[in-house]
Design an enzyme around this catalytic site. Sequence first.
Site, PDB file in Angstrom:
ATOM      1  N   PHE A   7       0.821  -1.205   0.000  1.00 58.93           N
ATOM      2  CA  PHE A   7       0.000   0.000   0.000  1.00 58.93           C
ATOM      3  C   PHE A   7       0.861   1.263   0.000  1.00 58.93           C
ATOM      4  O   PHE A   7       1.906   1.308   0.653  1.00 58.93           O
ATOM      5  CB  PHE A   7      -0.857   0.067   1.270  1.00 58.93           C
ATOM      6  CG  PHE A   7      -1.879  -1.026   1.423  1.00 58.93           C
ATOM      7  CD1 PHE A   7      -3.183  -0.856   0.971  1.00 58.93           C
ATOM      8  CD2 PHE A   7      -1.551  -2.218   2.069  1.00 58.93           C
ATOM      9  CE1 PHE A   7      -4.126  -1.856   1.145  1.00 58.93           C
ATOM     10  CE2 PHE A   7      -2.492  -3.223   2.252  1.00 58.93           C
ATOM     11  CZ  PHE A   7      -3.788  -3.038   1.782  1.00 58.93           C
ATOM     12  N   ASP A   8       0.375   2.286  -0.681  1.00 61.03           N
ATOM     13  CA  ASP A   8       0.815   3.644  -0.415  1.00 61.03           C
ATOM     14  C   ASP A   8       0.236   4.017   0.959  1.00 61.03           C
ATOM     15  O   ASP A   8      -0.585   3.270   1.508  1.00 61.03           O
ATOM     16  CB  ASP A   8       0.267   4.566  -1.519  1.00 61.03           C
ATOM     17  CG  ASP A   8       0.388   6.027  -1.170  1.00 61.03           C
ATOM     18  OD1 ASP A   8       1.514   6.470  -0.884  1.00 61.03           O
ATOM     19  OD2 ASP A   8      -0.647   6.721  -1.169  1.00 61.03           O
ATOM     20  N   PHE A   9       0.635   5.145   1.523  1.00 57.34           N
ATOM     21  CA  PHE A   9       0.093   5.503   2.847  1.00 57.34           C
ATOM     22  C   PHE A   9      -0.845   6.713   2.803  1.00 57.34           C
ATOM     23  O   PHE A   9      -2.045   6.560   2.980  1.00 57.34           O
ATOM     24  CB  PHE A   9       1.226   5.733   3.855  1.00 57.34           C
ATOM     25  CG  PHE A   9       0.702   5.817   5.265  1.00 57.34           C
ATOM     26  CD1 PHE A   9       0.360   4.668   5.956  1.00 57.34           C
ATOM     27  CD2 PHE A   9       0.525   7.054   5.879  1.00 57.34           C
ATOM     28  CE1 PHE A   9      -0.157   4.744   7.245  1.00 57.34           C
ATOM     29  CE2 PHE A   9       0.013   7.138   7.165  1.00 57.34           C
ATOM     30  CZ  PHE A   9      -0.328   5.980   7.851  1.00 57.34           C
ATOM     31  N   ILE A 161      -1.403  -0.779  -4.242  1.00 63.45           N
ATOM     32  CA  ILE A 161      -2.590   0.053  -4.098  1.00 63.45           C
ATOM     33  C   ILE A 161      -2.176   1.477  -3.732  1.00 63.45           C
ATOM     34  O   ILE A 161      -1.447   1.689  -2.760  1.00 63.45           O
ATOM     35  CB  ILE A 161      -3.519  -0.512  -3.002  1.00 63.45           C
ATOM     36  CG1 ILE A 161      -4.007  -1.910  -3.392  1.00 63.45           C
ATOM     37  CG2 ILE A 161      -4.705   0.418  -2.763  1.00 63.45           C
ATOM     38  CD1 ILE A 161      -4.864  -2.581  -2.336  1.00 63.45           C
ATOM     39  N   ASP A 163      -3.281   6.043  -4.311  1.00 58.54           N
ATOM     40  CA  ASP A 163      -4.290   7.035  -4.687  1.00 58.54           C
ATOM     41  C   ASP A 163      -3.749   8.138  -5.585  1.00 58.54           C
ATOM     42  O   ASP A 163      -4.505   9.012  -6.006  1.00 58.54           O
ATOM     43  CB  ASP A 163      -4.883   7.672  -3.427  1.00 58.54           C
ATOM     44  CG  ASP A 163      -3.875   8.553  -2.707  1.00 58.54           C
ATOM     45  OD1 ASP A 163      -4.222   9.710  -2.392  1.00 58.54           O
ATOM     46  OD2 ASP A 163      -2.742   8.108  -2.459  1.00 58.54           O
TER      47      ASP A 163
END
Length: 215
Positions: A7-9, A161, A163
């Site tokens: 994941f990105d954070f 993942i 955004d």
Amino acid sequence: MMKAVVFDFDGTLANTLPICFYAFQTVFKEFDKRELTTNEIKEMFGPSETGIIINNLSNPNKEDAIEYFYKKYSELHKSLVVDNPEILDLLKSLKEAEIKIGIFTGKAKRSLDISLKALDMEGLFDVIITGDDVKKPKPDPEGLLKALSLLKVENSEAIYIGDSDADIVAGVQANVYTIGVQWLPEYQTSEFSEQPDSIIKSIKEFKSSFKVGGL
């Protein structure tokens, strides 16, 4: 077969964008007497917070500015960043399914540690790669490839993942199944320049699509 999810954070695992914007705006106002918009700050994203300040601040007192950033980031974190039980449940569901989870973020380790502690996420991740751990920040895939190597999984066995546009480009360049998410109240990118493998708008949709947590 999915063996790992990285994941990105910011804007992906936590709605930390408000505290990031606040801390940067405060720094640039205090040290450069500049009023920056959130869009102007977004355009600086890529390097760690330290890198952003070093690259963009005119004031020579960069070390003082960096310390000021972390002071502001820490002192208002609890009031500006809301806990998200849905995210925590997703992470725990993945672990229960014996899927490795990791973070690849442009954040510096120092700010990530503040956020992980505040959000009760410490100790959940099998690998964490921050902006301090790479020579080339996103959209370069260096950090994602490093995470996969440490997790000991192949590109075809992992999902990334994020955004932001930089997340998607990094995932595509790493030849990993890449998901653009818009499941938090604030995220960095509405439209991606490079098409992700899928765009997901809710955690429930992700869990259903990938049969996580018994769905």
